[in-house]
Design a protein around this motif. Structure first.
Motif, mmCIF file in Angstrom:
data_model
loop_
_atom_site.group_PDB
_atom_site.id
_atom_site.type_symbol
_atom_site.label_atom_id
_atom_site.label_comp_id
_atom_site.label_asym_id
_atom_site.label_seq_id
_atom_site.Cartn_x
_atom_site.Cartn_y
_atom_site.Cartn_z
ATOM 1 N N PHE A 15 -0.504 0.218 1.568
ATOM 2 C CA PHE A 15 0.122 1.545 1.547
ATOM 3 C C PHE A 15 1.145 1.671 2.669
ATOM 4 C CE2 PHE A 15 0.142 5.921 3.209
ATOM 5 C CZ PHE A 15 0.677 6.592 2.113
ATOM 6 N N ASP A 16 0.798 1.165 3.850
ATOM 7 C CA ASP A 16 1.717 1.199 4.990
ATOM 8 C C ASP A 16 2.991 0.417 4.683
ATOM 9 O OD1 ASP A 16 2.347 1.429 8.026
ATOM 10 O OD2 ASP A 16 2.346 -0.741 7.652
ATOM 11 N N ARG A 17 2.838 -0.769 4.090
ATOM 12 C CA ARG A 17 4.008 -1.580 3.740
ATOM 13 C C ARG A 17 4.859 -0.890 2.668
ATOM 14 N NH1 ARG A 17 6.000 -3.369 7.126
ATOM 15 N NH2 ARG A 17 4.801 -1.722 8.082
ATOM 16 N N TYR A 18 4.188 -0.217 1.730
ATOM 17 C CA TYR A 18 4.906 0.504 0.672
ATOM 18 C C TYR A 18 5.783 1.607 1.264
ATOM 19 C CZ TYR A 18 5.614 4.083 -2.882
ATOM 20 O OH TYR A 18 6.178 5.032 -3.703
ATOM 21 N N VAL A 19 5.209 2.393 2.172
ATOM 22 C CA VAL A 19 5.972 3.484 2.796
ATOM 23 C C VAL A 19 7.122 2.926 3.621
ATOM 24 C CG1 VAL A 19 5.866 5.432 4.397
ATOM 25 C CG2 VAL A 19 3.956 5.003 2.845
ATOM 26 N N ALA A 20 6.863 1.849 4.373
ATOM 27 C CA ALA A 20 7.883 1.274 5.255
ATOM 28 C C ALA A 20 9.087 0.751 4.480
ATOM 29 C CB ALA A 20 7.267 0.148 6.087
ATOM 30 N N ILE A 21 8.867 0.217 3.292
ATOM 31 C CA ILE A 21 9.956 -0.417 2.537
ATOM 32 C C ILE A 21 10.556 0.516 1.487
ATOM 33 C CG2 ILE A 21 10.463 -2.299 0.920
ATOM 34 C CD1 ILE A 21 8.392 -3.919 2.600
ATOM 35 N N CYS A 22 9.697 1.309 0.857
ATOM 36 C CA CYS A 22 10.195 2.193 -0.213
ATOM 37 C C CYS A 22 10.658 3.554 0.316
ATOM 38 C CB CYS A 22 9.114 2.383 -1.271
ATOM 39 S SG CYS A 22 8.639 0.846 -2.101
ATOM 40 N N ASN A 23 10.137 3.979 1.466
ATOM 41 C CA ASN A 23 10.549 5.253 2.067
ATOM 42 C C ASN A 23 10.807 5.081 3.563
ATOM 43 O OD1 ASN A 23 10.080 7.406 -0.193
ATOM 44 N ND2 ASN A 23 8.195 6.184 -0.181
ATOM 45 N N ILE A 65 -6.051 -2.578 1.418
ATOM 46 C CA ILE A 65 -5.452 -1.536 0.575
ATOM 47 C C ILE A 65 -4.635 -0.566 1.420
ATOM 48 C CG2 ILE A 65 -5.972 0.500 -0.834
ATOM 49 C CD1 ILE A 65 -8.315 -1.097 -2.028
ATOM 50 N N ILE A 66 -5.191 -0.105 2.544
ATOM 51 C CA ILE A 66 -4.447 0.852 3.384
ATOM 52 C C ILE A 66 -3.268 0.165 4.062
ATOM 53 C CG2 ILE A 66 -6.460 2.332 3.743
ATOM 54 C CD1 ILE A 66 -6.702 1.198 6.576
ATOM 55 N N MET A 67 -3.388 -1.136 4.333
ATOM 56 C CA MET A 67 -2.254 -1.874 4.888
ATOM 57 C C MET A 67 -1.141 -2.015 3.854
ATOM 58 S SD MET A 67 -4.196 -4.809 7.142
ATOM 59 C CE MET A 67 -2.657 -5.590 7.648
ATOM 60 N N VAL A 87 -1.122 -4.680 -7.170
ATOM 61 C CA VAL A 87 -0.139 -4.866 -8.244
ATOM 62 C C VAL A 87 0.873 -3.723 -8.244
ATOM 63 C CG1 VAL A 87 0.193 -4.935 -10.740
ATOM 64 C CG2 VAL A 87 -1.657 -6.255 -9.703
ATOM 65 N N ILE A 88 0.381 -2.485 -8.187
ATOM 66 C CA ILE A 88 1.277 -1.322 -8.209
ATOM 67 C C ILE A 88 2.175 -1.307 -6.980
ATOM 68 C CG2 ILE A 88 1.352 1.200 -8.082
ATOM 69 C CD1 ILE A 88 -1.261 1.221 -9.717
ATOM 70 N N THR A 89 1.574 -1.524 -5.801
ATOM 71 C CA THR A 89 2.330 -1.481 -4.545
ATOM 72 C C THR A 89 3.421 -2.536 -4.521
ATOM 73 O OG1 THR A 89 0.404 -0.659 -3.328
ATOM 74 C CG2 THR A 89 2.172 -1.648 -2.039
ATOM 75 N N TYR A 90 3.055 -3.777 -4.842
ATOM 76 C CA TYR A 90 4.026 -4.848 -4.760
ATOM 77 C C TYR A 90 5.046 -4.803 -5.904
ATOM 78 C CZ TYR A 90 2.015 -7.063 -0.700
ATOM 79 O OH TYR A 90 1.615 -7.320 0.583
ATOM 80 N N SER A 91 4.683 -4.206 -7.012
ATOM 81 C CA SER A 91 5.661 -4.018 -8.092
ATOM 82 C C SER A 91 6.763 -3.060 -7.640
ATOM 83 C CB SER A 91 4.973 -3.468 -9.337
ATOM 84 O OG SER A 91 4.046 -4.398 -9.855
ATOM 85 N N LYS A 92 6.363 -1.963 -6.995
ATOM 86 C CA LYS A 92 7.344 -0.988 -6.517
ATOM 87 C C LYS A 92 8.194 -1.576 -5.392
ATOM 88 C CE LYS A 92 4.876 3.193 -7.898
ATOM 89 N NZ LYS A 92 4.325 4.505 -7.479
ATOM 90 N N PHE A 132 -13.017 -4.395 -7.172
ATOM 91 C CA PHE A 132 -11.981 -5.366 -7.505
ATOM 92 C C PHE A 132 -10.859 -4.731 -8.329
ATOM 93 C CE2 PHE A 132 -14.899 -8.486 -5.973
ATOM 94 C CZ PHE A 132 -14.143 -9.615 -5.687
ATOM 95 N N THR A 133 -11.206 -3.834 -9.248
ATOM 96 C CA THR A 133 -10.183 -3.175 -10.067
ATOM 97 C C THR A 133 -9.263 -2.329 -9.202
ATOM 98 O OG1 THR A 133 -11.664 -3.093 -11.988
ATOM 99 C CG2 THR A 133 -9.774 -1.591 -11.982
ATOM 100 N N PHE A 134 -9.858 -1.536 -8.309
ATOM 101 C CA PHE A 134 -9.057 -0.670 -7.449
ATOM 102 C C PHE A 134 -8.235 -1.495 -6.460
ATOM 103 C CE2 PHE A 134 -8.000 3.495 -6.099
ATOM 104 C CZ PHE A 134 -7.800 3.449 -4.724
ATOM 105 N N SER A 135 -8.849 -2.550 -5.942
ATOM 106 C CA SER A 135 -8.162 -3.404 -4.975
ATOM 107 C C SER A 135 -6.977 -4.127 -5.612
ATOM 108 C CB SER A 135 -9.148 -4.423 -4.400
ATOM 109 O OG SER A 135 -8.509 -5.354 -3.566
ATOM 110 N N ILE A 136 -7.254 -4.848 -6.695
ATOM 111 C CA ILE A 136 -6.182 -5.603 -7.362
ATOM 112 C C ILE A 136 -5.137 -4.655 -7.944
ATOM 113 C CG2 ILE A 136 -5.672 -7.180 -9.268
ATOM 114 C CD1 ILE A 136 -8.443 -8.425 -8.827
ATOM 115 N N GLY A 137 -5.595 -3.549 -8.525
ATOM 116 C CA GLY A 137 -4.669 -2.570 -9.087
ATOM 117 C C GLY A 137 -3.731 -2.001 -8.033
#
Length: 314
Positions: free
Chosen positions: A121-129, A117-119, A215-220, A207-212
């Motif tokens: 987040f890192d990918r989200y910041v690197a690509i989206c910001n 999950i934290i990884m 999904v949110i990270t990769y959708s963005k 599982f809900t928090f992990s999968i959620g």
């Protein structure tokens, strides 16, 4: 009821049911898998800390995965290898050791989710910001994310096992290849309603928090890639995110297999095997996936082998 069966400090593990013809092949497979897990994961951790080019937030967060694989497998696999060669009647384990094994096993599974999950987040910041990446993903943030991943897992698993060790025990047989929470609370003749409720809640929330999160990270990330005309950004996203996603899917598939097989008691032997593979398969594949996909890791090993060849020719 006999006194020796009440809160006994010595328990018996059922272990894996391996026929004599497959005993040594199974032993060797697990042994070599364990050796590969230790060597490959230790290699990645050492590599990240000695190569300054790899001392980036992405790789520092990545180090949590090999460390988790080393810890989780080192507590489980050596004991499992010994028990495979023992007759069922001699597969004995002390209660404190069993609790430690169960705690480590659940920490391993939970930390797999929290670290990925934290990884993400890192990918989200690197690509989206990308312009704010350096200011957001500082060393302080990396430490906070790492402590959060391990701290959340520690608290959740601590409560899980805490609810179990409070119970009195009237049985001694752990119906599993190794100790886990379900095997421990099934030793009790008391009501385990609270254990079942918390265990189910634990699984659903994780599982809900992990999968959620995935999904949110990769959708963005997908939206950013589709709307961006930068080929370098899309190439970077494809390389780094595909690696992370493959590792996540390996872990989630392994975990889901165990949960699914719990619903079919007639396949108990397959469930036991899947619980062992849950440790071995991700731990073996993670370093391969990151080693193949990471340009920096490939370059390091390429330079290392090239220097060895030059030295050998001299």
């Amino acid at each position: 009821m006999e006194n020796y069966t009440f809160n006994s400090l010595t328990l018996q593990l059922e272990g894996l049911n391996v026929s004599k013809g497959y005993l040594y092949p199974a032993f060797l497979f697990i042994l070599f898998s364990y050796l590969f897990i230790i060597v490959a994961n230790v290699g990645i951790v050492v590599l990240v800390f000695i190569d300054k080019n790899l001392q980036q937030p992405m790789y520092l967060l990545l180090c949590n995965l090999p460390f988790n694989d080393i810890l989780g497998n080192s507590i489980l696999v050596p004991r499992l290898l010994i028990d495979i060669l023992r007759p069922p009647s001699e597969r004995l384990i002390s209660y404190p050791e069993c609790v430690l094994q169960a705690f480590t096993t659940h920490m391993f599974g939970t930390t797999c989710h929290t670290v990925l999950i934290i990884m993400a987040f890192d990918r989200y910041v690197a690509i989206c910001n990308p312009l704010r990446y350096a200011s957001i993903m500082t060393n302080k943030m990396v430490i906070k994310l790492t402590v959060s991943a391990w701290g959340v897992a520690f608290v959740m698993v601590g409560i899980l096992l805490g609810l179990t060790i409070r119970l009195n025990r009237c049985r001694t047989m752990i119906e599993s290849p190794y100790c886990d929470n379900a095997g421990l609370f099934k030793l009790s003749c008391e009501s385990v309603f609270i254990n079942n409720v918390y265990g189910l809640t634990f699984t659903v929330v994780l599982f809900t928090f992990s999968i959620g999160s995935m999904v949110i990270t990769y959708s963005k990330i997908t939206v950013v890639c589709l709307t961006s005309k930068s080929q370098s950004l899309n190439s970077k996203a494809l390389k780094t995110c595909s690696t992370h996603l493959v590792v996540y899917l390996i872990m989630i598939f392994s975990g889901m297999s165990i949960i699914a097989l719990h619903r079919f008691p007639q396949y108990s032997d397959y469930r036991k095997l899947s619980t062992v593979l849950f440790h071995i398969v991700p731990g073996s594949l993670n370093p391969i996936v990151y080693g193949v996909q990471s340009k920096e890791i490939r370059r390091f090993f390429s330079n290392l082998f090239r220097s060895k060849k030059v030295f050998a020719l001299k």
